[in-house]
Design a protein around this motif. Sequence first.
Motif, PDB file in Angstrom:
ATOM      1  N   GLU A 169      22.302  21.704 -10.709  1.00 21.51           N
ATOM      2  CA  GLU A 169      22.065  21.674  -8.973  1.00 21.51           C
ATOM      3  C   GLU A 169      21.087  21.005  -8.950  1.00 21.51           C
ATOM      4  O   GLU A 169      21.347  20.095  -8.101  1.00 21.51           O
ATOM      5  CB  GLU A 169      20.327  22.819  -9.755  1.00 21.51           C
ATOM      6  N   SER A 170      20.474  19.185  -9.910  1.00 22.74           N
ATOM      7  CA  SER A 170      20.677  18.396 -10.242  1.00 22.74           C
ATOM      8  C   SER A 170      21.543  17.083  -9.480  1.00 22.74           C
ATOM      9  O   SER A 170      21.493  15.568  -9.231  1.00 22.74           O
ATOM     10  CB  SER A 170      20.478  17.632 -11.583  1.00 22.74           C
ATOM     11  N   ASN A 171      22.764  17.701  -9.215  1.00 20.31           N
ATOM     12  CA  ASN A 171      24.355  16.667  -8.975  1.00 20.31           C
ATOM     13  C   ASN A 171      24.745  17.787  -7.480  1.00 20.31           C
ATOM     14  O   ASN A 171      24.614  18.825  -7.376  1.00 20.31           O
ATOM     15  CB  ASN A 171      24.865  16.779  -9.881  1.00 20.31           C
ATOM     16  N   ASP A 172      23.824  17.354  -7.097  1.00 13.53           N
ATOM     17  CA  ASP A 172      24.194  18.056  -5.028  1.00 13.53           C
ATOM     18  C   ASP A 172      26.053  17.427  -4.501  1.00 13.53           C
ATOM     19  O   ASP A 172      25.964  16.825  -3.794  1.00 13.53           O
ATOM     20  CB  ASP A 172      22.966  17.643  -4.143  1.00 13.53           C
ATOM     21  N   THR A 173      27.068  17.915  -5.380  1.00 15.15           N
ATOM     22  CA  THR A 173      28.140  17.486  -5.028  1.00 15.15           C
ATOM     23  C   THR A 173      28.944  18.705  -4.780  1.00 15.15           C
ATOM     24  O   THR A 173      28.016  20.243  -5.726  1.00 15.15           O
ATOM     25  CB  THR A 173      28.859  16.334  -5.632  1.00 15.15           C
ATOM     26  N   PRO A 174      30.148  19.245  -4.052  1.00 15.87           N
ATOM     27  CA  PRO A 174      31.087  20.832  -3.890  1.00 15.87           C
ATOM     28  C   PRO A 174      31.640  21.205  -5.070  1.00 15.87           C
ATOM     29  O   PRO A 174      31.434  22.078  -5.404  1.00 15.87           O
ATOM     30  CB  PRO A 174      31.758  19.811  -2.972  1.00 15.87           C
ATOM     31  N   VAL A 175      31.438  19.666  -6.015  1.00 16.01           N
ATOM     32  CA  VAL A 175      32.176  20.226  -7.508  1.00 16.01           C
ATOM     33  C   VAL A 175      30.507  20.750  -8.170  1.00 16.01           C
ATOM     34  O   VAL A 175      31.222  22.220  -8.881  1.00 16.01           O
ATOM     35  CB  VAL A 175      32.012  18.469  -8.029  1.00 16.01           C
ATOM     36  N   SER A 176      29.686  20.004  -8.332  1.00 16.38           N
ATOM     37  CA  SER A 176      28.505  20.758  -8.775  1.00 16.38           C
ATOM     38  C   SER A 176      28.509  22.151  -8.724  1.00 16.38           C
ATOM     39  O   SER A 176      27.965  22.992  -8.745  1.00 16.38           O
ATOM     40  CB  SER A 176      27.451  20.042  -9.103  1.00 16.38           C
ATOM     41  N   LYS A 177      28.301  22.254  -7.141  1.00 17.79           N
ATOM     42  CA  LYS A 177      27.929  23.985  -5.909  1.00 17.79           C
ATOM     43  C   LYS A 177      29.263  24.728  -7.315  1.00 17.79           C
ATOM     44  O   LYS A 177      28.632  26.269  -6.963  1.00 17.79           O
ATOM     45  CB  LYS A 177      27.885  23.698  -5.370  1.00 17.79           C
ATOM     46  N   MET A 178      30.654  24.540  -7.410  1.00 16.81           N
ATOM     47  CA  MET A 178      31.798  25.600  -7.648  1.00 16.81           C
ATOM     48  C   MET A 178      31.594  25.824  -9.104  1.00 16.81           C
ATOM     49  O   MET A 178      31.213  27.384  -9.288  1.00 16.81           O
ATOM     50  CB  MET A 178      32.820  24.848  -7.388  1.00 16.81           C
ATOM     51  N   ILE A 179      31.084  24.985  -9.480  1.00 13.12           N
ATOM     52  CA  ILE A 179      30.418  25.350 -11.146  1.00 13.12           C
ATOM     53  C   ILE A 179      29.931  26.096 -11.455  1.00 13.12           C
ATOM     54  O   ILE A 179      29.329  26.580 -12.158  1.00 13.12           O
ATOM     55  CB  ILE A 179      30.755  23.983 -12.296  1.00 13.12           C
ATOM     56  N   SER A 180      28.517  25.198 -10.626  1.00  9.05           N
ATOM     57  CA  SER A 180      27.741  26.276 -10.447  1.00  9.05           C
ATOM     58  C   SER A 180      27.283  28.300 -10.520  1.00  9.05           C
ATOM     59  O   SER A 180      26.795  29.238 -10.893  1.00  9.05           O
ATOM     60  CB  SER A 180      25.914  25.580  -9.742  1.00  9.05           C
ATOM     61  N   LYS A 181      28.330  28.037  -9.706  1.00  6.63           N
ATOM     62  CA  LYS A 181      28.866  29.716  -9.150  1.00  6.63           C
ATOM     63  C   LYS A 181      29.987  29.846 -10.256  1.00  6.63           C
ATOM     64  O   LYS A 181      29.437  31.429 -10.355  1.00  6.63           O
ATOM     65  CB  LYS A 181      30.056  29.682  -7.565  1.00  6.63           C
ATOM     66  N   GLY A 182      30.737  29.233 -10.839  1.00 10.52           N
ATOM     67  CA  GLY A 182      31.439  29.819 -11.694  1.00 10.52           C
ATOM     68  C   GLY A 182      30.666  30.647 -13.178  1.00 10.52           C
ATOM     69  O   GLY A 182      30.702  30.766 -13.465  1.00 10.52           O
ATOM     70  N   ILE A 183      29.748  29.211 -13.131  1.00 11.11           N
ATOM     71  CA  ILE A 183      28.752  29.428 -15.030  1.00 11.11           C
ATOM     72  C   ILE A 183      27.735  31.132 -14.611  1.00 11.11           C
ATOM     73  O   ILE A 183      27.955  31.695 -15.218  1.00 11.11           O
ATOM     74  CB  ILE A 183      27.807  28.199 -14.680  1.00 11.11           C
ATOM     75  N   LYS A 184      27.376  30.583 -13.143  1.00 13.57           N
ATOM     76  CA  LYS A 184      26.985  32.187 -13.032  1.00 13.57           C
ATOM     77  C   LYS A 184      27.924  33.331 -12.824  1.00 13.57           C
ATOM     78  O   LYS A 184      27.023  35.052 -13.222  1.00 13.57           O
ATOM     79  CB  LYS A 184      25.879  32.688 -11.779  1.00 13.57           C
ATOM     80  N   ARG A 185      28.840  33.610 -12.708  1.00 19.78           N
ATOM     81  CA  ARG A 185      29.627  34.515 -12.709  1.00 19.78           C
ATOM     82  C   ARG A 185      30.729  34.759 -14.708  1.00 19.78           C
ATOM     83  O   ARG A 185      31.315  35.517 -14.817  1.00 19.78           O
ATOM     84  CB  ARG A 185      31.196  34.475 -12.012  1.00 19.78           C
ATOM     85  N   ILE A 186      29.790  33.946 -15.218  1.00 16.41           N
ATOM     86  CA  ILE A 186      30.481  34.449 -16.889  1.00 16.41           C
ATOM     87  C   ILE A 186      29.940  35.229 -17.434  1.00 16.41           C
ATOM     88  O   ILE A 186      29.402  36.539 -17.383  1.00 16.41           O
ATOM     89  CB  ILE A 186      30.531  33.185 -17.643  1.00 16.41           C
ATOM     90  N   GLY A 187      31.100  35.978 -17.867  1.00 17.00           N
ATOM     91  CA  GLY A 187      31.025  37.940 -18.538  1.00 17.00           C
ATOM     92  C   GLY A 187      31.949  38.362 -17.018  1.00 17.00           C
ATOM     93  O   GLY A 187      32.865  39.194 -18.292  1.00 17.00           O
ATOM     94  N   ARG A 188      31.956  37.922 -16.738  1.00 17.40           N
ATOM     95  CA  ARG A 188      32.985  38.496 -15.735  1.00 17.40           C
ATOM     96  C   ARG A 188      34.670  38.350 -16.009  1.00 17.40           C
ATOM     97  O   ARG A 188      35.262  37.602 -16.570  1.00 17.40           O
ATOM     98  CB  ARG A 188      32.706  38.779 -14.195  1.00 17.40           C
ATOM     99  N   PRO A 189      35.461  39.516 -15.108  1.00 18.95           N
ATOM    100  CA  PRO A 189      36.615  39.257 -15.432  1.00 18.95           C
ATOM    101  C   PRO A 189      36.795  37.489 -15.039  1.00 18.95           C
ATOM    102  O   PRO A 189      36.420  36.809 -13.604  1.00 18.95           O
ATOM    103  CB  PRO A 189      37.925  39.932 -14.576  1.00 18.95           C
TER     104      PRO A 189
END
Length: 236
Positions: free
Chosen positions: A97-117
Amino acid sequence: MNYLLILAGIQTAAQNEALLEGQGTEATEISLNFIDLAFKGGWIMVPIIVLSGIAMYIFFERFYAIRKATKVDSNFMNRIRDYIHEGKMDSALALCESNDTPVSKMISKGIKRIGRPLNDVNAAIENIGNLEVSKLEKNLPTLATVAGAAPMIGFLGTVMGMIQAFYDMSTAGNNIDVSLLSHGIYTAMVTTVAGLIVGIIAYFAYNILVAKVEKVIFTMEATTTEFMDLLNEPIK
């Protein structure tokens, strides 16, 4: 007698020299600046000037937006890896969230989905990536339209100017004068040049922005691959 002839010759030479100097002065005084030349193009110059303003606005606005998107911390993924290995998901999300870039937004979504397939995680990251690319490409089609439309409008002015010139010729009869045709010829030539200049500049600007967007896309794809490899690493 010879003296009179010499005196007459000197006077004639002086008069000719004065006449040439006067003509040179008039030639130097007659000039045409850019604004006057633009007015010679007639009303067709208005849409060309408007298109040039649109092109400049889009280029500079997109240039700074894309440049901001390319500023990714070189140590970003290393810190994400450390946080995930340590189980500090909140810290990883805060870093994204502190890095407002497309890359950081993608990784943020991936982290929120950790635990799923992993396929679901990858699909979620790709969806965010597509949205971010769409944001980066905002107004680029408009810039491409300007690059194609400006020369066409200029050519339209050329046709209109030539029609005006031929019409003036037909109505003048035997009293054809260059000044009579100048208005139509000015419109024809000035609008062509203006349209081509705006079109060429917009074309180069469009390709510059497209190249920068492709660079961001490559970085996003590389980061996604690195993140998925991180999730596939065995737990130590």
